[in-house]
Design a protein around this motif. Sequence first.
Motif, PDB file in Angstrom:
ATOM      1  N   CYS A 189      90.235 -10.909 -30.627  1.00 20.35           N
ATOM      2  CA  CYS A 189      91.684 -11.100 -30.544  1.00 20.35           C
ATOM      3  C   CYS A 189      92.318 -10.127 -29.564  1.00 20.35           C
ATOM      4  O   CYS A 189      91.892  -8.970 -29.456  1.00 20.35           O
ATOM      5  CB  CYS A 189      92.338 -10.891 -31.904  1.00 20.35           C
ATOM      6  N   ALA A 190      93.354 -10.589 -28.901  1.00 26.72           N
ATOM      7  CA  ALA A 190      94.179  -9.690 -28.089  1.00 26.72           C
ATOM      8  C   ALA A 190      94.939  -8.755 -29.025  1.00 26.72           C
ATOM      9  O   ALA A 190      95.430  -9.172 -30.070  1.00 26.72           O
ATOM     10  CB  ALA A 190      95.150 -10.491 -27.239  1.00 26.72           C
ATOM     11  N   ASP A 191      95.027  -7.488 -28.616  1.00 30.78           N
ATOM     12  CA  ASP A 191      95.778  -6.524 -29.413  1.00 30.78           C
ATOM     13  C   ASP A 191      97.054  -6.082 -28.715  1.00 30.78           C
ATOM     14  O   ASP A 191      97.748  -5.182 -29.177  1.00 30.78           O
ATOM     15  CB  ASP A 191      94.913  -5.298 -29.740  1.00 30.78           C
TER      16      ASP A 191
ATOM     17  N   ALA B 108     100.136  -7.557 -25.479  1.00 29.54           N
ATOM     18  CA  ALA B 108     100.538  -8.519 -24.456  1.00 29.54           C
ATOM     19  C   ALA B 108     100.007  -8.059 -23.109  1.00 29.54           C
ATOM     20  O   ALA B 108      99.785  -6.867 -22.883  1.00 29.54           O
ATOM     21  CB  ALA B 108     102.054  -8.636 -24.410  1.00 29.54           C
TER      22      ALA B 108
ATOM     23  N   TYR C  27      99.700 -13.356 -21.203  1.00 33.38           N
ATOM     24  CA  TYR C  27     100.100 -13.874 -22.501  1.00 33.38           C
ATOM     25  C   TYR C  27     100.904 -12.813 -23.253  1.00 33.38           C
ATOM     26  O   TYR C  27     100.698 -11.608 -23.075  1.00 33.38           O
ATOM     27  CB  TYR C  27      98.875 -14.236 -23.353  1.00 33.38           C
TER      28      TYR C  27
ATOM     29  N   LEU D 226     101.966 -11.259 -27.126  1.00 33.87           N
ATOM     30  CA  LEU D 226     101.247 -11.029 -28.377  1.00 33.87           C
ATOM     31  C   LEU D 226     101.966 -11.825 -29.460  1.00 33.87           C
ATOM     32  O   LEU D 226     103.143 -11.606 -29.730  1.00 33.87           O
ATOM     33  CB  LEU D 226     101.230  -9.538 -28.725  1.00 33.87           C
ATOM     34  N   TYR D 227     101.236 -12.764 -30.086  1.00 35.32           N
ATOM     35  CA  TYR D 227     101.871 -13.714 -30.989  1.00 35.32           C
ATOM     36  C   TYR D 227     101.651 -13.408 -32.466  1.00 35.32           C
ATOM     37  O   TYR D 227     102.364 -13.903 -33.320  1.00 35.32           O
ATOM     38  CB  TYR D 227     101.347 -15.128 -30.702  1.00 35.32           C
ATOM     39  N   ARG D 228     100.623 -12.640 -32.800  1.00 32.90           N
ATOM     40  CA  ARG D 228     100.250 -12.364 -34.192  1.00 32.90           C
ATOM     41  C   ARG D 228      99.840 -13.654 -34.917  1.00 32.90           C
ATOM     42  O   ARG D 228     100.124 -13.846 -36.092  1.00 32.90           O
ATOM     43  CB  ARG D 228     101.402 -11.694 -34.949  1.00 32.90           C
TER      44      ARG D 228
ATOM     45  N   ARG E 253      96.949 -17.877 -31.692  1.00 32.87           N
ATOM     46  CA  ARG E 253      97.168 -17.944 -30.242  1.00 32.87           C
ATOM     47  C   ARG E 253      96.756 -16.646 -29.550  1.00 32.87           C
ATOM     48  O   ARG E 253      96.706 -16.577 -28.321  1.00 32.87           O
ATOM     49  CB  ARG E 253      98.634 -18.255 -29.946  1.00 32.87           C
ATOM     50  N   ASP E 254      96.451 -15.611 -30.323  1.00 33.01           N
ATOM     51  CA  ASP E 254      95.948 -14.358 -29.757  1.00 33.01           C
ATOM     52  C   ASP E 254      94.433 -14.371 -29.575  1.00 33.01           C
ATOM     53  O   ASP E 254      93.874 -13.424 -29.025  1.00 33.01           O
ATOM     54  CB  ASP E 254      96.326 -13.176 -30.664  1.00 33.01           C
TER      55      ASP E 254
END
Length: 391
Positions: A316-318, A320, A351, A353-355, A358-359
Amino acid sequence: MRLYLLALNPTDSVTEGFLPAAARLGLDVTVLTDRPDAHRRICPDIEVLECDVRDFRAVITRISTHHAPDAVFTNSDHLQTQAAQAAAYFQLPGKDWRVTLRCKDKAEMRRRLTAAGADSVWSAELTEPVAPGDAPYPCVVKPREGVASEDVVRVDGPEELVAHTKEILSRRPGAVLVVEEYLPGELLTLETLGDGQVRHLLGGFRTELSAPPHFVEERLTFVAAHPEPVVAQVLEQLDALGVGFGACHTEFVVHEGRARIIEVNYRAIGDQCDLLLAGLLRIPLFEHILRTHLGEPLPADLGARQDGAARLEYPCADRAGTLVAAPDAAELDVDGVHLTYRPMRAVGERYELYRTNRDYLGVLRATGTDGATVDRAVTAFLAERHWEIQP
């Protein structure tokens, strides 16, 4: 035979699961969607018609002015009721639209379970940023008809509740939120498949989440069979809702032996878990689901494999930013474990950060026959790969 498949954005479940299954069944497929260009790019050989699929009247009109239908189906959370209403209009097999509605509407689901005596959870609906005086803390606020943990937040007091509801409603004008008591316990899923008469249990998953206050699913481990008393409690609640046709993905927690539903997604599990499940159990899962909507009964025994072990991991992205480095897609076998990695973001794109899911930067599916070996293979694979996000 003509299958109408309702969809919003393209998903792996449809493009890699249901459409190939429909082809194997020899079905003529028409995709109805409000995003036709996206589907035509991915599936240029499939008939795609533009339609306001969120409006059941538009769906019925589009079908009525095209080929006669043999089945109307969707795997979208947002379109279950529309598909059920269209199927009922054309007198085709399908889910009861009242059941799809009460599963989708989280407040109505709570009311139904309470009225049936199946479970009682404190909850309230909010259309403005206020804190109900009798709200128990901690509690959870979420969109009444949301999906994928989007805008689902745990709050520990009235000030937090007001602040989060205000922020969510500012981005979702006109939305209705549900605030409900926080249900502690281990988060699990139960995957079922029924034809209205027979219901098969396909196992489930143990879900590991991101740190509070958000609820992003980061890891799922396959569970071949939950304890019978737990399953019995979940099925009792599903029966109270009326769930029993087609695929259903149910999320629940178990605390001190008590199973309590978090939400019911009246469709197949997503985020490539359904693809993993079909391969792990070695059954034509997607074909079985479509056959139920064609009016065919399910076999008494699916012949599912009983010795499988599996895990899904979602890097997961942490933050943006722009993804500047990421591994390519991969397919390999290590120590009897089959690993499939698929990127979910393109390098070079920025992108927020959506939580939510989508991350996800990608998804790793791992299947084998021994859980410890599967875990080691997953850990080694992830340790050898690198993802980099720059502001």
